[in-house]
Enzyme design. Sequence first.
Site, PDB file in Angstrom:
ATOM      1  N   GLN A 192       0.805  -1.220   0.000  1.00  0.00           N
ATOM      2  CA  GLN A 192       0.000   0.000   0.000  1.00  0.00           C
ATOM      3  C   GLN A 192       0.841   1.274   0.000  1.00  0.00           C
ATOM      4  O   GLN A 192       0.292   2.371  -0.098  1.00  0.00           O
ATOM      5  CB  GLN A 192      -0.937  -0.005   1.210  1.00  0.00           C
ATOM      6  CG  GLN A 192      -1.993  -1.100   1.154  1.00  0.00           C
ATOM      7  CD  GLN A 192      -2.929  -1.064   2.347  1.00  0.00           C
ATOM      8  OE1 GLN A 192      -2.878  -0.156   3.172  1.00  0.00           O
ATOM      9  NE2 GLN A 192      -3.783  -2.067   2.457  1.00  0.00           N
ATOM     10  N   ASN A 193       2.149   1.134   0.105  1.00  0.00           N
ATOM     11  CA  ASN A 193       3.005   2.314   0.040  1.00  0.00           C
ATOM     12  C   ASN A 193       2.997   2.854  -1.386  1.00  0.00           C
ATOM     13  O   ASN A 193       3.065   2.093  -2.350  1.00  0.00           O
ATOM     14  CB  ASN A 193       4.430   1.960   0.467  1.00  0.00           C
ATOM     15  CG  ASN A 193       5.269   3.196   0.745  1.00  0.00           C
ATOM     16  OD1 ASN A 193       5.596   3.959  -0.154  1.00  0.00           O
ATOM     17  ND2 ASN A 193       5.625   3.393   2.001  1.00  0.00           N
ATOM     18  N   HIS A 194       2.932   4.165  -1.527  1.00  0.00           N
ATOM     19  CA  HIS A 194       2.809   4.797  -2.841  1.00  0.00           C
ATOM     20  C   HIS A 194       4.133   4.974  -3.576  1.00  0.00           C
ATOM     21  O   HIS A 194       4.137   5.436  -4.720  1.00  0.00           O
ATOM     22  CB  HIS A 194       2.165   6.184  -2.682  1.00  0.00           C
ATOM     23  CG  HIS A 194       0.707   6.141  -2.378  1.00  0.00           C
ATOM     24  ND1 HIS A 194       0.036   7.168  -1.738  1.00  0.00           N
ATOM     25  CD2 HIS A 194      -0.230   5.193  -2.636  1.00  0.00           C
ATOM     26  CE1 HIS A 194      -1.240   6.865  -1.610  1.00  0.00           C
ATOM     27  NE2 HIS A 194      -1.424   5.672  -2.132  1.00  0.00           N
ATOM     28  N   PHE A 195       5.254   4.623  -2.947  1.00  0.00           N
ATOM     29  CA  PHE A 195       6.553   4.988  -3.520  1.00  0.00           C
ATOM     30  C   PHE A 195       6.720   4.506  -4.959  1.00  0.00           C
ATOM     31  O   PHE A 195       7.072   5.289  -5.848  1.00  0.00           O
ATOM     32  CB  PHE A 195       7.693   4.438  -2.663  1.00  0.00           C
ATOM     33  CG  PHE A 195       9.055   4.763  -3.216  1.00  0.00           C
ATOM     34  CD1 PHE A 195       9.632   5.998  -2.978  1.00  0.00           C
ATOM     35  CD2 PHE A 195       9.745   3.844  -3.996  1.00  0.00           C
ATOM     36  CE1 PHE A 195      10.883   6.311  -3.502  1.00  0.00           C
ATOM     37  CE2 PHE A 195      10.998   4.149  -4.519  1.00  0.00           C
ATOM     38  CZ  PHE A 195      11.568   5.382  -4.268  1.00  0.00           C
TER      39      PHE A 195
ATOM     40  N   SER B 186       5.314   8.918   1.187  1.00  0.00           N
ATOM     41  CA  SER B 186       4.645   7.917   0.356  1.00  0.00           C
ATOM     42  C   SER B 186       3.930   6.871   1.202  1.00  0.00           C
ATOM     43  O   SER B 186       3.241   5.996   0.662  1.00  0.00           O
ATOM     44  CB  SER B 186       5.666   7.231  -0.563  1.00  0.00           C
ATOM     45  OG  SER B 186       6.613   6.488   0.195  1.00  0.00           O
TER      46      SER B 186
END
Length: 211
Positions: free
Chosen positions: A73-76, A172
């Site tokens: 789920q991290n946007h990085f 992020s």
Amino acid sequence: FFFQAEDGIRDYKVTGVQRVLFRSYVAQEVAWCSVARQRGFPPVVNEHARVLILGSFPSPESLRRKQYYGHPQNHFWKLMGALLETPLYEMAYAERLPVLLQHRIALWDVLHQCERTGALDSNIRDAVQNDFQRVMRVATGLRRVCFNGKTAGRFAPLFAEWGYETLVLPSSSPAYTLALEKKLQVWRGVTAGWDGRRAESKKARARSGAT
């Protein structure tokens, strides 16, 4: 929490962070003294890097997977994929890192090791910062340092004193609930003003023409 230089010297002027009292949850019987010490990852860097992105410290899921920004789920990787016009999020992890380096982007964290319960930066204590010279000695052409979130961003003044361009980015992390599109507006500053891959291609063509 507070930061401690890797050689054990605690220096507020270097880190820009003061020590604060760590919360004690006696009623919840949280045994902070038993928290295992965690170590981060080595830097992803080569001699061509012109931009360095620094996070704070890997999440428990990232440590488990042994991957930078390993939480799904991290946007990085979505953010970087949008910047580099490459589907990084859909790619295998082993394929992602070479793409960053091809675009002259290095990756690391500000912290070398720490103690932490859970995944929140606010739960970090007794942290030891990384030896940033490890990257500087390799990437001698480094120009810009970007900080993924406010915790990493506390080191921005230090890098500015060293003469680097600095940019503090919205985190992020999924814990920072700003919409992906809003984050991307600021993250475009990571590559603003240049195309690392194109610059490298021009240098390669120049070398080829000279031989």
